[in-house]
Design a protein around this motif. Structure first.
Motif, PDB file in Angstrom:
ATOM      1  N   UNK A  43      45.195  18.208  26.079  1.00 33.85           N
ATOM      2  CA  UNK A  43      45.721  17.316  27.104  1.00 33.85           C
ATOM      3  C   UNK A  43      45.283  15.883  26.911  1.00 33.85           C
ATOM      4  N   UNK A  44      46.089  14.978  27.429  1.00 35.97           N
ATOM      5  CA  UNK A  44      45.766  13.555  27.400  1.00 35.97           C
ATOM      6  C   UNK A  44      46.105  12.963  28.769  1.00 35.97           C
ATOM      7  N   UNK A  45      45.188  12.176  29.294  1.00 35.32           N
ATOM      8  CA  UNK A  45      45.349  11.644  30.653  1.00 35.32           C
ATOM      9  C   UNK A  45      46.250  10.419  30.641  1.00 35.32           C
ATOM     10  N   UNK A  46      47.204  10.428  31.562  1.00 30.21           N
ATOM     11  CA  UNK A  46      48.059   9.268  31.797  1.00 30.21           C
ATOM     12  C   UNK A  46      47.852   8.832  33.240  1.00 30.21           C
ATOM     13  N   UNK A  47      47.484   7.579  33.420  1.00 33.18           N
ATOM     14  CA  UNK A  47      47.276   7.035  34.752  1.00 33.18           C
ATOM     15  C   UNK A  47      48.120   5.787  34.906  1.00 33.18           C
ATOM     16  N   UNK A  63      47.709  22.291  18.244  1.00 31.61           N
ATOM     17  CA  UNK A  63      48.407  21.043  18.530  1.00 31.61           C
ATOM     18  C   UNK A  63      47.415  20.101  19.188  1.00 31.61           C
ATOM     19  N   UNK A  64      47.527  18.833  18.892  1.00 29.43           N
ATOM     20  CA  UNK A  64      46.597  17.829  19.394  1.00 29.43           C
ATOM     21  C   UNK A  64      47.385  16.672  19.979  1.00 29.43           C
ATOM     22  N   UNK A  65      47.119  16.364  21.261  1.00 26.73           N
ATOM     23  CA  UNK A  65      47.796  15.256  21.928  1.00 26.73           C
ATOM     24  C   UNK A  65      46.980  13.973  21.796  1.00 26.73           C
ATOM     25  N   UNK A  66      47.678  12.865  21.850  1.00 27.45           N
ATOM     26  CA  UNK A  66      47.038  11.558  21.892  1.00 27.45           C
ATOM     27  C   UNK A  66      48.007  10.565  22.507  1.00 27.45           C
ATOM     28  N   UNK A  67      47.491   9.388  22.856  1.00 21.70           N
ATOM     29  CA  UNK A  67      48.354   8.317  23.331  1.00 21.70           C
ATOM     30  C   UNK A  67      48.294   8.034  24.817  1.00 21.70           C
ATOM     31  N   UNK A  68      47.533   8.820  25.550  1.00 19.95           N
ATOM     32  CA  UNK A  68      47.428   8.569  26.986  1.00 19.95           C
ATOM     33  C   UNK A  68      46.604   7.325  27.271  1.00 19.95           C
ATOM     34  N   UNK A  69      46.562   6.948  28.553  1.00 19.80           N
ATOM     35  CA  UNK A  69      45.783   5.790  28.936  1.00 19.80           C
ATOM     36  C   UNK A  69      46.157   5.302  30.311  1.00 19.80           C
ATOM     37  N   UNK A  70      45.653   4.126  30.637  1.00 17.25           N
ATOM     38  CA  UNK A  70      45.943   3.482  31.912  1.00 17.25           C
ATOM     39  C   UNK A  70      47.007   2.414  31.705  1.00 17.25           C
ATOM     40  N   UNK A  71      48.031   2.457  32.513  1.00 17.35           N
ATOM     41  CA  UNK A  71      49.120   1.498  32.381  1.00 17.35           C
ATOM     42  C   UNK A  71      49.600   1.096  33.767  1.00 17.35           C
ATOM     43  N   UNK A  89      53.512   5.922  24.620  1.00 18.85           N
ATOM     44  CA  UNK A  89      54.082   6.940  23.742  1.00 18.85           C
ATOM     45  C   UNK A  89      53.006   7.973  23.448  1.00 18.85           C
ATOM     46  N   UNK A  90      53.267   9.184  23.874  1.00 17.53           N
ATOM     47  CA  UNK A  90      52.359  10.293  23.608  1.00 17.53           C
ATOM     48  C   UNK A  90      52.748  10.954  22.290  1.00 17.53           C
TER      49      UNK A  90
END
Length: 121
Positions: free
Chosen positions: A114-118, A3-11, A18-19
């Motif tokens: 994993x994908x980082x959400x900040x 499985x591969x995550x995407x969509x994280x970021x700084x907000x 949307x991940x």
């Protein structure tokens, strides 16, 4: 990885992300897919899970703000996160398992990177 995550970021607080969790060589359609969050120094905690048409948010703090969904044609599960707060910050992982949803990390056997959400102003 299966499985591969995407969509994280700084907000900014109040914003949305949307991940996505895409299956890579793994069909997600008949599996339980969970989203987990991890912050430094703490264990991963279950946030949401979906299997077939059943879905659940495990954390009271995300109810009404996070929505899990799936698109079987795209072999992808999504986590729509609205009205984000600084405390939502962390690395978000998706994971797959058979049979039923669970909020326990040890119940899942296929993990993404994993994908980082900040969330910060």
């Amino acid at each position: 990885l299966q499985v591969v995550e995407s969509g994280g970021g700084l907000v900014q607080p109040g914003g949305s992300l949307r991940l996505s969790c895409a299956g890579s060589g793994l069909s997600l359609e008949h599996r339980a897919i969970g989203w987990f969050r991890q912050v430094p120094g703490k264990e991963r905690e279950g946030v949401s899970c979906i299997i077939s048409t059943y879905k659940i948010n495990y954390k009271d703090s995300v109810k009404g703000r996070f929505t899990i969904s799936r698109d079987n044609a795209k072999n992808t599960v999504y986590l729509q996160m609205n009205n984000l707060r600084p405390e939502d910050t962390g690395v978000y992982y998706c994971a797959a398992r058979t049979f039923v949803c669970s909020k326990k990390e040890r119940d899942f056997d296929s993990w993404g990177q994993g994908t980082q959400v900040t969330v910060s102003s």
